[in-house]
Design an enzyme around this catalytic site. Structure first.
Site, PDB file in Angstrom:
ATOM      1  N   ARG A 260       5.166  -2.596   6.778  1.00 45.30           N
ATOM      2  CA  ARG A 260       4.829  -1.859   8.005  1.00 45.30           C
ATOM      3  C   ARG A 260       3.416  -1.310   7.899  1.00 45.30           C
ATOM      4  O   ARG A 260       2.907  -1.068   6.803  1.00 45.30           O
ATOM      5  CB  ARG A 260       5.826  -0.722   8.244  1.00 45.30           C
TER       6      ARG A 260
ATOM      7  N   LEU B 217       0.836  -1.197   0.000  1.00 48.64           N
ATOM      8  CA  LEU B 217       0.000   0.000   0.000  1.00 48.64           C
ATOM      9  C   LEU B 217       0.876   1.254   0.000  1.00 48.64           C
ATOM     10  O   LEU B 217       0.856   2.062   0.921  1.00 48.64           O
ATOM     11  CB  LEU B 217      -0.950   0.008   1.200  1.00 48.64           C
TER      12      LEU B 217
ATOM     13  N   GLU C  76       7.999 -10.933 -20.333  1.00 48.35           N
ATOM     14  CA  GLU C  76       7.737  -9.896 -21.343  1.00 48.35           C
ATOM     15  C   GLU C  76       8.923  -9.753 -22.296  1.00 48.35           C
ATOM     16  O   GLU C  76      10.075  -9.867 -21.869  1.00 48.35           O
ATOM     17  CB  GLU C  76       7.491  -8.553 -20.649  1.00 48.35           C
TER      18      GLU C  76
ATOM     19  N   HIS D  96       1.617  -4.159 -20.494  1.00 45.71           N
ATOM     20  CA  HIS D  96       2.432  -3.343 -19.577  1.00 45.71           C
ATOM     21  C   HIS D  96       2.270  -1.862 -19.924  1.00 45.71           C
ATOM     22  O   HIS D  96       3.244  -1.120 -20.088  1.00 45.71           O
ATOM     23  CB  HIS D  96       3.895  -3.765 -19.650  1.00 45.71           C
TER      24      HIS D  96
ATOM     25  N   ILE E 267       0.945   4.279  -5.201  1.00 47.07           N
ATOM     26  CA  ILE E 267       0.042   3.752  -6.222  1.00 47.07           C
ATOM     27  C   ILE E 267      -1.029   2.876  -5.588  1.00 47.07           C
ATOM     28  O   ILE E 267      -2.218   2.995  -5.904  1.00 47.07           O
ATOM     29  CB  ILE E 267       0.842   2.972  -7.284  1.00 47.07           C
TER      30      ILE E 267
ATOM     31  N   ILE F 151      -0.383  -5.219 -11.323  1.00 48.83           N
ATOM     32  CA  ILE F 151       0.020  -4.012 -12.045  1.00 48.83           C
ATOM     33  C   ILE F 151       1.451  -3.629 -11.657  1.00 48.83           C
ATOM     34  O   ILE F 151       1.885  -2.502 -11.925  1.00 48.83           O
ATOM     35  CB  ILE F 151      -0.959  -2.830 -11.775  1.00 48.83           C
ATOM     36  N   ALA F 152       2.184  -4.567 -11.080  1.00 49.88           N
ATOM     37  CA  ALA F 152       3.527  -4.277 -10.577  1.00 49.88           C
ATOM     38  C   ALA F 152       4.596  -4.836 -11.528  1.00 49.88           C
ATOM     39  O   ALA F 152       5.056  -4.139 -12.425  1.00 49.88           O
ATOM     40  CB  ALA F 152       3.693  -4.832  -9.171  1.00 49.88           C
ATOM     41  N   ARG F 153       4.990  -6.072 -11.327  1.00 48.90           N
ATOM     42  CA  ARG F 153       5.964  -6.744 -12.182  1.00 48.90           C
ATOM     43  C   ARG F 153       5.536  -8.193 -12.389  1.00 48.90           C
ATOM     44  O   ARG F 153       5.051  -8.851 -11.462  1.00 48.90           O
ATOM     45  CB  ARG F 153       7.362  -6.696 -11.554  1.00 48.90           C
TER      46      ARG F 153
END
Length: 346
Positions: free
Chosen positions: A196, A171, A284, A302, A174, A253-255
């Site tokens: 954290r 969190l 990719e 992507h 983004i 939506i990260a990697r």
């Protein structure tokens, strides 16, 4: 002594000309444009760019011939180099720890694409709940039978996201913007797992519930969204996917390498997962054919963060990082300061 040297990699800037003029007044700018890797290595060995103090890469898709930024390149940097500011949110292509050991602060530009990525994430979430891909491809086929099949059968397989829970892994800026959109616009409950817990005042903005243990969140979330940087291994492997709530949805939506794609295929085929939405892929630009053939999977190339707005922000934020560092000693969006801290403790 003259102005410090800045190495500008890749294309000319396109939008923030006034800020670039300020950069030009502050630094002696040298250009590598888009050299091939071997040529770039030789240029560094020959000190073609001089003893530069900063590196600026304004676009994620130009100047990339020098990637990956690993030990091979980092060892060739002059000791005068103190900061590297690059476009884009991800930094899996650069060894940020090795840069820190060399005394170089690395800054990404993830904040600039926050809105674009969050919008795309919402679209992926909606698509996995409402089976938009099934409907979309049926209509585009111009096949009356496929159109009728979708029209008659989609309702029995789809749900509104309202009232369902969204579990976010990571969190950060983004992830939090996605949480705001999902909670405020669609009435989704927000759960999150991170290294954290955020201050209660921030949690209250989206009524978020913190899960220290990822497995506990996976067991109850109706939809899980991956929004954390790639740290070298999958966050959701076969074991973790097996602990997700049966019939839940998975968004990335990260990697791509954050998810074990073979395990994802098995989970979708078995019904462990109802649907998936992927902006990023494990290998990719090659896309997993099995996943691509599934009508309960929404896919992008992507491009979640790809917008003119993002590019303007990438360009600007890189310059702001460098100017701030040389004016105040602090960069705006550094990502490897913790490695400096770790070294200081040794």
């Amino acid at each position: 002594m003259g102005k410090p040297i800045l190495l500008h990699c890749g294309d000319d800037i396109k939008w923030n000309h006034e800020l670039y003029a300020k950069l030009s007044n502050t630094f002696d700018i040298k250009r590598s444009h888009s050299m091939g890797r071997e040529e770039f290595k030789q240029a560094l060995k020959d000190k073609k760019f001089g003893d530069f103090a900063a590196i600026y890469r304004p676009f994620w898709n130009t100047g990339g011939e020098m990637s990956p930024w690993n030990q091979e390149l980092i060892d060739l940097l002059p000791l005068s180099c103190k900061i590297y500011a690059s476009a884009g949110a991800g930094f899996d292509w650069v060894d940020t720890q090795a840069l820190a050991k060399r005394g170089v602060i690395y800054c990404n530009a993830g904040a600039a694409c926050t809105e674009s990525v969050a919008d795309a994430a919402i679209w992926l979430i909606l698509s996995t709940f409402r089976a938009f891909t099934w409907s979309h491809t049926a209509a585009r086929s111009c096949d009356p039978a496929r159109f009728s099949d979708a029209q008659k059968n989609i309702a029995a397989n789809t749900f509104n996201p309202n009232g369902h829970s969204l579990g976010i892994i990571g969190l950060g800026k983004i992830g939090f913007r996605i949480a705001q959109k999902a909670h405020q616009s669609f009435g989704m409950g927000i759960l999150y797992n991170d290294i954290r817990q955020l201050p209660s005042s921030i949690e209250q903005e989206v009524d978020a519930k913190f899960y220290q243990n990822l497995d506990d969140m996976l067991a109850v979330a109706d939809c899980v969204l991956v929004a954390t940087p790639f740290g070298g291994e999958a966050v959701l492997n076969a074991e973790k996917i097996g602990k997700m709530k049966k019939g839940s949805r998975l968004i990335n939506i990260a990697r791509g390498k954050l998810i074990d794609e073979d395990a994802l295929v098995q989970a979708l085929e078995s019904g462990q997962l109802a649907a998936a939405g992927l902006d990023v892929h494990f290998n990719e630009p090659t896309v997993n054919k099995k996943i691509a053939d599934m009508r309960n999977v929404e896919m992008l190339s992507h491009t979640a963060g790809a917008s003119v707005d993002s590019h303007i922000g990438f360009e600007r934020l890189g310059m702001e990082n460098i100017l701030s560092f040389f004016e105040s000693g602090k960069a705006v969006t550094p990502v490897n300061l913790h490695f400096f801290d770790a070294q200081a403790k040794l």
